[in-house]
Design a protein around this motif. Structure first.
Motif, PDB file in Angstrom:
ATOM      1  N   THR A   3      12.786  10.351 -18.704  1.00 51.46           N
ATOM      2  CA  THR A   3      13.615  11.359 -19.348  1.00 51.46           C
ATOM      3  C   THR A   3      15.037  11.194 -18.819  1.00 51.46           C
ATOM      4  O   THR A   3      15.310  10.309 -18.009  1.00 51.46           O
ATOM      5  CB  THR A   3      13.118  12.779 -19.041  1.00 51.46           C
ATOM      6  N   PHE A   4      15.932  12.065 -19.239  1.00 56.14           N
ATOM      7  CA  PHE A   4      17.309  12.044 -18.765  1.00 56.14           C
ATOM      8  C   PHE A   4      17.366  12.154 -17.242  1.00 56.14           C
ATOM      9  O   PHE A   4      18.215  11.559 -16.582  1.00 56.14           O
ATOM     10  CB  PHE A   4      18.056  13.209 -19.420  1.00 56.14           C
ATOM     11  N   PHE A   5      16.416  12.912 -16.671  1.00 56.81           N
ATOM     12  CA  PHE A   5      16.408  13.152 -15.230  1.00 56.81           C
ATOM     13  C   PHE A   5      15.355  12.331 -14.498  1.00 56.81           C
ATOM     14  O   PHE A   5      15.076  12.573 -13.330  1.00 56.81           O
ATOM     15  CB  PHE A   5      16.180  14.640 -14.948  1.00 56.81           C
ATOM     16  N   GLY A   6      14.778  11.351 -15.180  1.00 55.27           N
ATOM     17  CA  GLY A   6      13.791  10.496 -14.545  1.00 55.27           C
ATOM     18  C   GLY A   6      12.393  10.775 -15.053  1.00 55.27           C
ATOM     19  O   GLY A   6      12.152  11.732 -15.806  1.00 55.27           O
ATOM     20  N   PRO A   7      11.431   9.934 -14.679  1.00 54.59           N
ATOM     21  CA  PRO A   7      10.047  10.154 -15.097  1.00 54.59           C
ATOM     22  C   PRO A   7       9.551  11.531 -14.646  1.00 54.59           C
ATOM     23  O   PRO A   7       9.830  11.974 -13.529  1.00 54.59           O
ATOM     24  CB  PRO A   7       9.285   9.031 -14.385  1.00 54.59           C
ATOM     25  N   VAL A   8       8.826  12.209 -15.529  1.00 47.90           N
ATOM     26  CA  VAL A   8       8.295  13.527 -15.209  1.00 47.90           C
ATOM     27  C   VAL A   8       7.223  13.397 -14.122  1.00 47.90           C
ATOM     28  O   VAL A   8       6.336  12.540 -14.225  1.00 47.90           O
ATOM     29  CB  VAL A   8       7.691  14.180 -16.471  1.00 47.90           C
ATOM     30  N   ALA A  15       2.926  10.448 -21.942  1.00 50.08           N
ATOM     31  CA  ALA A  15       2.775  11.682 -22.709  1.00 50.08           C
ATOM     32  C   ALA A  15       3.624  12.790 -22.097  1.00 50.08           C
ATOM     33  O   ALA A  15       4.247  13.588 -22.818  1.00 50.08           O
ATOM     34  CB  ALA A  15       1.307  12.100 -22.757  1.00 50.08           C
ATOM     35  N   ALA A  16       3.669  12.845 -20.777  1.00 51.77           N
ATOM     36  CA  ALA A  16       4.485  13.852 -20.103  1.00 51.77           C
ATOM     37  C   ALA A  16       5.966  13.636 -20.402  1.00 51.77           C
ATOM     38  O   ALA A  16       6.712  14.598 -20.635  1.00 51.77           O
ATOM     39  CB  ALA A  16       4.230  13.816 -18.602  1.00 51.77           C
ATOM     40  N   ASN A  17       6.400  12.375 -20.401  1.00 50.15           N
ATOM     41  CA  ASN A  17       7.796  12.079 -20.725  1.00 50.15           C
ATOM     42  C   ASN A  17       8.123  12.475 -22.159  1.00 50.15           C
ATOM     43  O   ASN A  17       9.167  13.078 -22.427  1.00 50.15           O
ATOM     44  CB  ASN A  17       8.079  10.590 -20.509  1.00 50.15           C
ATOM     45  N   ARG A  18       7.218  12.129 -23.089  1.00 47.15           N
ATOM     46  CA  ARG A  18       7.454  12.471 -24.497  1.00 47.15           C
ATOM     47  C   ARG A  18       7.554  13.980 -24.689  1.00 47.15           C
ATOM     48  O   ARG A  18       8.411  14.474 -25.429  1.00 47.15           O
ATOM     49  CB  ARG A  18       6.334  11.906 -25.378  1.00 47.15           C
ATOM     50  N   ALA A  19       6.698  14.729 -24.007  1.00 54.29           N
ATOM     51  CA  ALA A  19       6.711  16.183 -24.140  1.00 54.29           C
ATOM     52  C   ALA A  19       8.012  16.769 -23.600  1.00 54.29           C
ATOM     53  O   ALA A  19       8.593  17.683 -24.201  1.00 54.29           O
ATOM     54  CB  ALA A  19       5.509  16.778 -23.402  1.00 54.29           C
ATOM     55  N   GLU A  22      20.417   2.970 -13.337  1.00 61.90           N
ATOM     56  CA  GLU A  22      19.819   3.606 -14.513  1.00 61.90           C
ATOM     57  C   GLU A  22      18.303   3.459 -14.432  1.00 61.90           C
ATOM     58  O   GLU A  22      17.776   2.542 -13.806  1.00 61.90           O
ATOM     59  CB  GLU A  22      20.374   2.970 -15.788  1.00 61.90           C
ATOM     60  N   TYR A  23      17.586   4.385 -15.054  1.00 60.24           N
ATOM     61  CA  TYR A  23      16.122   4.288 -15.125  1.00 60.24           C
ATOM     62  C   TYR A  23      15.719   3.153 -16.048  1.00 60.24           C
ATOM     63  O   TYR A  23      16.390   2.873 -17.049  1.00 60.24           O
ATOM     64  CB  TYR A  23      15.516   5.602 -15.639  1.00 60.24           C
ATOM     65  N   GLU A  24      14.629   2.527 -15.736  1.00 55.69           N
ATOM     66  CA  GLU A  24      14.125   1.450 -16.584  1.00 55.69           C
ATOM     67  C   GLU A  24      13.548   2.022 -17.875  1.00 55.69           C
ATOM     68  O   GLU A  24      12.861   3.038 -17.864  1.00 55.69           O
ATOM     69  CB  GLU A  24      13.054   0.641 -15.849  1.00 55.69           C
ATOM     70  N   ALA A  26      20.266  12.882  -9.650  1.00 56.37           N
ATOM     71  CA  ALA A  26      18.844  12.539  -9.717  1.00 56.37           C
ATOM     72  C   ALA A  26      18.628  11.037  -9.589  1.00 56.37           C
ATOM     73  O   ALA A  26      17.670  10.579  -8.945  1.00 56.37           O
ATOM     74  CB  ALA A  26      18.251  13.050 -11.025  1.00 56.37           C
ATOM     75  N   ARG A  27      19.495  10.247 -10.188  1.00 61.02           N
ATOM     76  CA  ARG A  27      19.386   8.790 -10.079  1.00 61.02           C
ATOM     77  C   ARG A  27      19.655   8.314  -8.650  1.00 61.02           C
ATOM     78  O   ARG A  27      18.989   7.401  -8.155  1.00 61.02           O
ATOM     79  CB  ARG A  27      20.357   8.118 -11.068  1.00 61.02           C
ATOM     80  N   VAL A  28      20.625   8.934  -8.000  1.00 56.39           N
ATOM     81  CA  VAL A  28      20.915   8.596  -6.605  1.00 56.39           C
ATOM     82  C   VAL A  28      19.672   8.801  -5.745  1.00 56.39           C
ATOM     83  O   VAL A  28      19.298   7.938  -4.943  1.00 56.39           O
ATOM     84  CB  VAL A  28      22.087   9.457  -6.080  1.00 56.39           C
ATOM     85  N   ALA A  29      19.010   9.951  -5.918  1.00 53.35           N
ATOM     86  CA  ALA A  29      17.827  10.246  -5.118  1.00 53.35           C
ATOM     87  C   ALA A  29      16.649   9.361  -5.508  1.00 53.35           C
ATOM     88  O   ALA A  29      15.925   8.845  -4.645  1.00 53.35           O
ATOM     89  CB  ALA A  29      17.451  11.721  -5.272  1.00 53.35           C
TER      90      ALA A  29
END
Length: 423
Positions: free
Chosen positions: A152-157, A167-171, A223-225, A363-366
């Motif tokens: 997601t914008f803030f990383g994997p759920v 599925a969690a990311n899509r939701a 950036e997140y993959e 969030a990406r930094v962490a």
């Protein structure tokens, strides 16, 4: 030589990287016209670039956004984000389109490089009448929010054992899209009124997928993959601002001689009206540490409301290309440009911000182990001191940052965007 329009909404954070790009392209021999707000005319023309102003509601002053009473009553998050996106980016679209069409009418043989949040080229890309540039490259200066099953914008759920990550990311993405539906509705209403065909994709997806190409000012490892990223999306590295020719080091510059760690703290170039949010807590919290603190205010130095600690040095502005190589920790309210410059210089980040894209940067930094996300925009002096000491001792974080600095060094954003534009 090619003729290139460089366009951006008149938001300082969105425009600044585009101006650096415009200067670089001009130095490489291209004929550049900058299309943005009228208050930036001097900044554009002073470096020898042609300037065309936006008009109507597209020509606003982003320094006054915080003074809008209606916005001040909104809660940070979806409420405030809907207000900002509609009023700063969506509603100005017809006026942006008109200004862009005037330039293309005068000379259709032009390329367009725009900030991803400049929507003036969207109507003709979606079938409205008018001239289209030879090629349209959008430049994303903030963390990517394009939909993906991987994040997601803030990383994997966060998920528990046996739960479906995708599925969690899509939701989560669907939930965010639902919260931002007012932006989507207003954008499509305007596009229909301008004769565009079809429906604009979800706003944070469409600004990436509708242009011919999108260049994101970031690198793998920050950036997140996304295994399902669109083919038109390219990570191109970061842009380092050119140092003003007239800049001179302050009288205390020799204090940064490496005899003790240097901690840089900033609230950026815009969100610096209230220095009690981060600058002053940092100065207070670090006053008793064996470090030299350099605070860059982005405004007049007499705005500080506390006595300057003995171990602190103050400046309105210092070019980061000379300051950050001397730093050991970078404390920021979370702006993307400064974070990229710090990481490219091999400096761990302490991030404290909750508005705009700042929490996503933190969030990406962490997530990648490049520093600490404080999860607040108003940390206490004690928290700043504790986290700074932790970063000064964090061998693993420093090694992660040093590895990522090598990734930044392998990219040349200016050359890559020029290649993507001209084909």
């Amino acid at each position: 030589m090619s003729k290139i329009i460089v366009a951006s909404p008149p938001n300082t954070g969105e425009l600044a990287p585009l101006l650096e790009l415009a200067r670089g392209l001009a130095q490489r021999g291209h004929q550049i016209t900058v299309l943005t707000g009228s208050r930036f005319r001097d900044a554009v023309e002073s470096v020898g670039l042609a300037f065309t102003p936006l008009t109507g509601i597209a020509d606003f002053d982003d320094r006054l956004i915080g003074d809008i009473p209606e916005r001040a009553r909104l809660t940070p998050g979806p409420e405030q984000l809907n207000f900002d996106w509609v009023n700063l980016f969506v509603n100005p679209m017809p006026h942006q389109h008109a200004a862009l069409q005037e330039l293309l009418e005068a000379d259709p043989d032009q390329y367009l490089i725009s900030n991803a949040l400049f929507l003036g080229a969207v109507p003709t890309a979606m079938g409205a009448s008018g001239h289209r540039p030879r090629r349209w490259v959008a430049v994303s200066v903030v963390p990517l929010a394009v939909s993906s099953e991987d994040t997601t914008f803030f990383g994997p759920v966060p998920v528990g054992p046996g739960e479906d990550q995708k599925a969690a990311n899509r939701a989560a993405i669907a939930g965010f899209a639902s919260e931002m539906q007012p932006v989507q509705d207003r954008l499509n209403e305007l596009l229909r009124s301008m004769g565009a065909r079809g429906t604009f994709p979800a706003f944070v997806d469409g600004i990436i997928t509708v242009p011919d190409v999108t260049a994101a000012l970031t690198v793998p490892g920050f950036e997140y993959e996304r295994s399902d990223a669109p083919d038109s999306l390219h990570l191109v590295g970061s842009l380092t601002p050119q140092r003003p020719a007239e800049w001179q080091p302050p009288a205390w510059w020799s204090d940064l001689d490496g005899s003790r760690p240097v901690v840089v703290v900033t609230q950026g170039t815009l969100a610096n009206r209230d220095l009690t949010q981060l600058i002053e807590p940092a100065l207070t919290g670090l006053a008793d540490l064996d470090v030299t603190v350099v605070a860059t205010l982005g405004r007049e130095v007499d705005a500080l409301s506390i006595p300057l600690p003995a171990n602190a040095r103050l400046a309105e502005y210092i070019p980061f290309d000379v300051l950050l190589p001397k730093a050991d920790v970078y404390i920021t309210n979370g702006g993307a440009g400064g974070i990229h410059q710090a990481l490219a210089a091999g400096v761990p980040v302490l991030a404290a911000g909750l508005t705009e894209d700042k929490p996503a940067n933190a969030a990406r930094v962490a997530h990648h182990g490049l520093g600490i996300d404080m999860h607040t925009a108003t940390p206490t002096p004690e928290a700043v001191a504790a986290d700074t000491e932790r970063l000064l001792k964090a061998t693993e974080i420093r090694e992660n940052v040093e590895r990522l600095a090598q990734v930044y060094a392998a990219y040349d954003a200016l050359v890559e965007i020029e290649r993507l534009t001209l084909g």
